[in-house]
Design an enzyme around this catalytic site. Structure first.
Site, short mmCIF file in Angstrom:
data_model
loop_
_atom_site.label_atom_id
_atom_site.label_comp_id
_atom_site.label_asym_id
_atom_site.label_seq_id
_atom_site.Cartn_x
_atom_site.Cartn_y
_atom_site.Cartn_z
N HIS A 301 -8.27 -8.56 10.89
CA HIS A 301 -8.45 -10.01 10.76
C HIS A 301 -7.64 -10.79 11.79
O HIS A 301 -7.08 -11.84 11.49
CB HIS A 301 -8.09 -10.47 9.34
CG HIS A 301 -9.05 -9.97 8.30
ND1 HIS A 301 -10.19 -10.65 7.96
CD2 HIS A 301 -9.03 -8.84 7.54
CE1 HIS A 301 -10.84 -9.97 7.02
NE2 HIS A 301 -10.17 -8.86 6.76
N ASP A 368 -5.51 -6.03 4.72
CA ASP A 368 -6.81 -5.70 4.13
C ASP A 368 -7.82 -5.33 5.22
O ASP A 368 -7.69 -5.74 6.37
CB ASP A 368 -7.35 -6.88 3.31
CG ASP A 368 -7.51 -8.14 4.14
OD1 ASP A 368 -6.68 -8.37 5.03
OD2 ASP A 368 -8.48 -8.90 3.91
N GLU A 369 -8.78 -4.52 4.81
CA GLU A 369 -9.97 -4.24 5.61
C GLU A 369 -9.69 -3.78 7.03
O GLU A 369 -10.39 -4.15 7.96
CB GLU A 369 -10.90 -5.49 5.60
CG GLU A 369 -11.36 -5.84 4.21
CD GLU A 369 -12.30 -7.06 4.15
OE1 GLU A 369 -13.26 -7.00 3.36
OE2 GLU A 369 -12.08 -8.04 4.87
N PHE A 370 -8.66 -2.95 7.19
CA PHE A 370 -8.46 -2.35 8.51
C PHE A 370 -9.61 -1.37 8.75
O PHE A 370 -9.95 -0.56 7.89
CB PHE A 370 -7.11 -1.62 8.58
CG PHE A 370 -6.86 -1.02 9.93
CD1 PHE A 370 -6.46 -1.81 10.98
CD2 PHE A 370 -7.09 0.33 10.15
CE1 PHE A 370 -6.26 -1.26 12.25
CE2 PHE A 370 -6.89 0.89 11.41
CZ PHE A 370 -6.48 0.10 12.46
#
Ligand code: NAG
Ligand code: NAG
Ligand code: NAG
Ligand code: NAG
Length: 595
Positions: A301, A368-370
């Site tokens: 992100h 989050d969401e790597f």
């Protein structure tokens, strides 16, 4: 204590009309007498003062709270300023921002008490006491937020009534004042009364972390929007505002040592939070008992960094994006780059001491969401295999968490770092769950403190449809374009979520509380209030009071609706454009709209 909530002259005594304090106090006894509050009510504040001898405390009394001049420790000074400001707000809310509660009474019913000087019981005095010195401001201290609130007739003169609020900390006093404002209504003729005399409330929160996560990067919110949200959080006794301040799409945060980060990363120059804006938000929140938790999400992100520093970001705006990130534009910080390390150090060196100075105790490092497939395009990784990525991710996360700890702040991380990548995190790190109830169990079983907020219950963005456009070949597949977490999480669903579900009793203390999440793909300042409120109020009651009654049974919805609707009405009269809870007919005929 027994709960008595019959309103005077209420035609239907079967079900309580809307009543008083939201979130529901731990113990409350409300009578049915009327007391009018005198507009020149005398307010006496007694502050706790720490003496040097640590065992005894001197209570200093001041009848004029605005001119307190004695020496004080800085924590206590902050507490006094906070209490004084809260008293001023409470006066405005009681006398100027009140309402006639007609919507909670049957059509044509004469429910408003009549003021006659001869008979009226008048509240002439409000006594406010902080009974213990203000505790230290540290992330690990559990601050006592309890308070008691009574309104009773004076024994010596039954025509007079007195309010007394006691809290051990300034936060307890603030919560007492908040509850006080919710016990009064207008008679429509500029007179303000409570129909609940006598009042006895003894209240304390179930969870210490009661928050909202606001994404101010995908859409920018004015500082006024954020402050208005802080106001509403405090009215709901929520005490955390998590600000997700940077994202792939924009970097709206001024970092003075790196001015081009925001100059190139923000959507437009007018949508940047200055150093002063951020400090102002922290101060405004602190005065209202709300701690800000700023988040700079990393290493995923982070595509917006590429607008000023393309050399730090792997796989920027890769297309087609869907295999490489959760949302366009893709891009993540390179995991094993000395330039990225220097960037993070420079960023934190600039930012963290300022946050600490503003009273911060937490800093959210994201996580989050790597995306493994983007890591394959990171020249410092070069593979999407877990074996290759994990040690590099571990090094990066340890590197940044250590800097946060060294700055005197407690790091917060999204659950994936602990649960998906199985990283070893410092025991102090608080882990924020969002994917499931099982996640919370796993976090606390690993010994970490957890913040809950399962997206299937507590995501406020869900159910508003897709924000992506679909190519003709995908039109049919995605029709009718519901978003991934559809349907919309209505307040009843939010209320049904128990933060302790499946948590062993000996691990429950590790669940600090939770946050509802307002991600901003399709929200901005124009619609913010209605999207957040009063649904976040439902979470506020779960976090303050729990969602079960004293017997461990679910509270009935018919007992919640009128109270929530009244809270919504208070928010509206105070300038927050909260959504309606139901149509007026159902409020005027409580119990008749059940299925
Ligand atoms: C008010 O409460 C008292 C004590 O519980 C009760 O006796 C009385 O009937 C109530 N009055 C009304 C109008 O409900
Ligand atoms: C009390 O605190 C003040 C201010 O910190 C300090 O100057 C003073 O020496 C202290 N007195 C005692 C008896 O510790
Ligand atoms: C890595 O990439 C290969 C080939 O594209 C893919 O099949 C595999 O699922 C990927 N693995 C991960 C962990 O994403
Ligand atoms: C109580 O609420 C929970 C959800 O929070 C639900 O699973 C359960 O069925 C409810 N129990 C009753 C008796 O309604």
């Amino acid at each position: 204590m027994v709960l008595i909530r019959s309103l005077i002259l209420a035609a239907s005594a079967v079900l309580p009309a809307a009543a008083g304090v939201w979130p529901l106090p731990k113990e409350q006894s409300l009578g049915n007498g009327t007391a009018w509050i005198n507009s020149r009510v005398k307010i006496e504040i007694t502050y706790a003062q720490a003496s040097n001898a640590s065992t005894t405390y001197k209570l200093a009394r001041s009848s004029d709270y605005s001119s307190v001049t004695r020496r004080r420790t800085s924590q206590q000074g902050l507490a006094e300023t906070r209490i004084n400001a809260a008293v001023e707000r409470a006066k405005t809310q009681i006398f100027k921002e009140n309402f006639v509660p007609w919507m909670f009474h049957k059509k044509g019913e004469d429910f408003t008490p009549k003021f006659t000087r001869k008979d009226a019981i008048e509240i002439k005095t409000i006594l406010i006491k902080q009974t213990e010195p203000e505790p230290d401001n540290s992330a690990d201290a559990v601050i006592d937020e309890s308070y008691t609130l009574t309104i009773k007739q004076d024994a010596a003169d039954l025509k007079k009534a007195t309010v007394e609020i006691c809290g051990k900390s300034s936060l307890g006093v603030l919560h007492g004042l908040t509850s006080l404002t919710q016990l009064f209504y207008s008679d429509g003729d500029n007179r303000i009364y409570t129909p609940f005399l006598p009042v006895a409330i003894a209240d304390a929160p179930k969870f210490s972390h009661r928050g909202l996560n606001l994404d101010v990067a995908r859409s920018f919110y004015s500082v006024d929007d954020i402050k208005r949200t802080i106001d509403a959080l405090s009215w709901n006794k929520m005490n955390r505002l998590h600000i997700h301040i940077t994202e792939s799409q924009s970097w709206p945060l001024e970092i003075p040592s790196m001015p081009d980060l925001a100059a190139k990363g923000a959507y437009i120059q007018s949508q940047i939070y200055s150093v002063e804006d951020v400090a102002g938000i922290y101060l405004y929140a602190s005065m209202r008992g709300v701690k800000v938790v700023l988040e700079i999400d990393t290493p995923g992100h982070t595509a917006s960094i590429a607008y000023s520093r393309p050399e730090l970001i792997a796989n920027f705006n890769a297309q087609p994006w869907a295999g490489f990130c959760a949302q366009p534009p893709c891009g993540q910080l390179m995991l094993d780059s000395r330039d990225v390390d220097k960037f993070m150090t420079d960023l934190y060196t600039d930012l963290l001491p300022r946050l600490k100075q503003s009273g911060a105790t937490y800093f959210h490092a994201g996580g989050d969401e790597f995306n493994a497939n983007s890591a394959a395009f990171d020249p410092t990784v070069g593979s999407n295999s877990t074996e290759v990525i994990t040690p590099k991710l571990q090094r990066f996360v340890t590197f940044i968490h250590n800097q946060i700890l060294a700055a005197g702040l407690t790091p917060v991380a999204w659950e994936e770092m602990l649960l998906d990548w199985n990283l070893k995190l410092d025991p102090k790190v608080i882990v924020q769950a969002w994917l499931s109830t099982e996640s919370v169990q796993k976090i606390v079983n690993k010994g970490h403190r957890a913040i809950v907020g399962n997206y299937q219950f507590w995501y406020l963005d869900c159910g508003h449809g897709q924000w992506l456009d679909f190519r003709p070949e995908n039109f049919a597949t995605f029709y009718p374009f519901a978003d991934y977490c559809s349907p919309m999480k209505n307040w009843r669903l939010i209320y049904s979520y128990d933060p302790l579900e499946g948590i062993a009793a000996d691990k429950a203390h590790l669940v600090l509380g939770g946050e509802v999440h307002m991600w901003s793909e399709q929200v901005d300042g124009q619609v913010l209030d209605a999207r957040v409120w009063p649904r976040a109020s439902a979470a506020a009651e779960v976090l303050w009071s729990g969602n079960k009654d004293a017997n461990g049974q679910n509270r009935t919805q018919v007992s919640i609706t009128p109270r929530l609707a009244e809270m919504r009405q208070r928010m509206v009269v105070r300038g927050v454009q909260a959504s309606p809870v139901t149509q007026f007919w159902c409020l005027q005929n409580p119990g008749d709209c059940q299925l």
